[in-house]
Design a protein around this motif. Structure first.
Motif, mmCIF file in Angstrom:
data_model
loop_
_atom_site.group_PDB
_atom_site.id
_atom_site.type_symbol
_atom_site.label_atom_id
_atom_site.label_comp_id
_atom_site.label_asym_id
_atom_site.label_seq_id
_atom_site.Cartn_x
_atom_site.Cartn_y
_atom_site.Cartn_z
ATOM 1 N N GLY A 99 -34.123 7.623 -2.236
ATOM 2 C CA GLY A 99 -33.976 6.811 -3.441
ATOM 3 C C GLY A 99 -32.917 7.330 -4.390
ATOM 4 O O GLY A 99 -32.202 6.556 -5.031
ATOM 5 N N TYR A 102 -29.453 6.041 -3.527
ATOM 6 C CA TYR A 102 -29.253 4.657 -3.973
ATOM 7 C C TYR A 102 -28.865 4.629 -5.449
ATOM 8 O O TYR A 102 -27.962 3.897 -5.863
ATOM 9 N N ASP A 103 -29.557 5.438 -6.261
ATOM 10 C CA ASP A 103 -29.277 5.453 -7.693
ATOM 11 C C ASP A 103 -27.868 5.945 -7.994
ATOM 12 O O ASP A 103 -27.202 5.445 -8.908
ATOM 13 N N GLY A 106 -25.592 3.132 -7.515
ATOM 14 C CA GLY A 106 -25.938 1.916 -8.239
ATOM 15 C C GLY A 106 -26.420 0.807 -7.349
ATOM 16 O O GLY A 106 -26.321 -0.379 -7.709
ATOM 17 N N PHE A 107 -26.963 1.142 -6.166
ATOM 18 C CA PHE A 107 -27.480 0.155 -5.238
ATOM 19 C C PHE A 107 -28.990 0.000 -5.427
ATOM 20 O O PHE A 107 -29.694 0.969 -5.709
ATOM 21 N N HIS A 108 -29.486 -1.229 -5.236
ATOM 22 C CA HIS A 108 -30.925 -1.442 -5.245
ATOM 23 C C HIS A 108 -31.512 -0.864 -3.959
ATOM 24 O O HIS A 108 -30.874 -0.885 -2.910
ATOM 25 N N ARG A 109 -32.725 -0.346 -4.061
ATOM 26 C CA ARG A 109 -33.324 0.326 -2.911
ATOM 27 C C ARG A 109 -33.552 -0.604 -1.720
ATOM 28 O O ARG A 109 -33.711 -0.156 -0.590
ATOM 29 N N SER A 110 -33.593 -1.910 -1.966
ATOM 30 C CA SER A 110 -33.753 -2.860 -0.865
ATOM 31 C C SER A 110 -32.399 -3.296 -0.297
ATOM 32 O O SER A 110 -32.348 -4.107 0.619
ATOM 33 N N HIS A 111 -31.335 -2.742 -0.842
ATOM 34 C CA HIS A 111 -29.981 -3.105 -0.419
ATOM 35 C C HIS A 111 -29.727 -2.621 1.004
ATOM 36 O O HIS A 111 -29.985 -1.483 1.338
ATOM 37 N N ASP A 154 -22.116 -1.320 -11.775
ATOM 38 C CA ASP A 154 -23.279 -0.860 -12.530
ATOM 39 C C ASP A 154 -23.203 0.607 -12.939
ATOM 40 O O ASP A 154 -23.998 1.064 -13.759
#
Length: 352
Positions: A99, A102-103, A106-111, A154
């Motif tokens: 996780g 991802y942060d 700047g990606f969403h975790r479901s990306h 983002d």
């Protein structure tokens, strides 16, 4: 598209999953035996064996809970520290991120993790260096550490530090894995300190140290060639003596503005003394252009300046020397002689 796997990427996290599976597999068999004992005749040996098996099962469950709790703590700590783990399978290039990674991007975790999309977040220079060290690491089997610049809608611009290890099997690379960490704040502090070390605080121009470094590059047999211009303000001491150092500072700042505007074709502009400035030109700038710049500086210096309601004037003397294989000291001396030749005729002029 390569789907993101579960965030439990760390080794002890995977161990927790294996322990959980191990604890579940014999559980059904244990329940069946327990049912048989309760519905059958009393058997002390069988009950003792069941008691031992129950204790073993409980121990496995506790180990699984501890491993999973440790993985969760590590994940939370990683996010708090602005870092995350990553893994890339070879040769499929399938990616797995925690996780925290991802942060960072700047990606969403479901990306869905598409390597091409991720590479496009790197700056051109950072991407070139990343591809080079990555290729070398896969070929040699050695890991690497790399600082890289990324950018996204983002996150804006961000610097990350990549740690990578290569895992091999039978001599062949099978995966890359490691950690990525946000070092934007560290990089900002470093750049600020470097700027202070290389620039004059008042004017923002390069300082004498940076000037000496760049001067050496255009001098000597292996130098690139070019020209050196030295500038000295003629009446600067009188301004300090009559109007005060505040006026003197404003004079230097205003002259810096004019100097920077006129010398946009220069390679470097530096303040090398109290009211002394130096400008370096590359060989791409011809003699006629440099002489025209010198005359424009002489003319611009004479324009009135203002400080706290007082209007005052200064003039400038300019000396120009062209690099012809001299040492840095020799070229500086040649420009300095030209500067004093301009002062000898009353200043407000250039010589070269």
């Amino acid at each position: 598209m390569e789907n993101a796997a579960d965030d439990t990427e760390l080794s002890f996290h995977r161990s927790g999953c294996r322990l959980a599976s191990a604890s579940q597999a014999p559980l059904y068999s244990l329940l069946e035996r327990l049912h048989a004992v309760l519905t059958g005749p009393f058997d002390r040996q069988t009950i003792w064996q069941l008691h031992r098996q129950i204790n073993q099962q409980a121990a496995l469950i506790r180990e699984a809970d501890i491993a999973l709790a440790g993985a969760e703590i590590f994940e939370r700590a990683s996010v708090a520290a602005s870092m995350g783990t990553w893994r890339c399978e070879l040769p499929s290039e399938q990616l797995t991120w925690s996780g925290g990674t991802y942060d960072l991007f700047g990606f969403h975790r479901s990306h869905g993790l598409v390597r091409g999309d991720i590479l496009r977040t790197y700056s051109e220079e950072s991407l070139a260096r990343l591809q080079k060290v990555r290729s070398d690491a896969i070929e040699t089997g050695s890991g690497f550490k790399l600082d890289a610049e990324i950018q996204g809608p983002d996150i804006g611009k961000r610097w990350i530090r990549i740690f990578a290890t290569v895992e091999r099997q039978n001599g062949e690379p099978i995966r890359l894995f490691g950690i990525k960490q946000d070092i934007t704040e560290e990089r900002t502090v470093f750049e600020h300190m470097r700027h202070l070390a290389e620039h004059d605080v008042m004017t923002g121009l390069a300082n004498r140290t940076q000037f000496q470094v760049q001067l050496a590059k255009i001098c000597g047999p292996s130098g690139s060639g070019g020209a050196l211009m030295l500038i000295d303000l003629d009446e600067f001491k009188e301004i300090n003596d009559t109007l005060g150092h505040g006026a003197g500072d404003e004079c230097l700042i205003e002259f810096t503005r004019r100097l920077s505007t006129i010398c946009q074709c220069a390679d470097l502009i530096a303040r090398i003394g109290g009211d002394e400035f130096a400008v370096l030109f590359s060989p791409a700038t011809d003699r006629h252009t440099i002489e025209r710049v010198a005359q424009r500086l002489v003319d611009a210096a004479k324009a009135p300046m203002n400080y706290s309601g007082s209007v005052f004037n200064v003039s400038a003397s300019v000396g120009v020397a062209f690099a012809e294989g001299e040492t840095p000291t020799a070229l500086f001396t040649k420009a300095d002689h030209a500067l004093y030749a301009a002062k000898a005729i009353g200043g407000d002029a250039f010589q070269g």
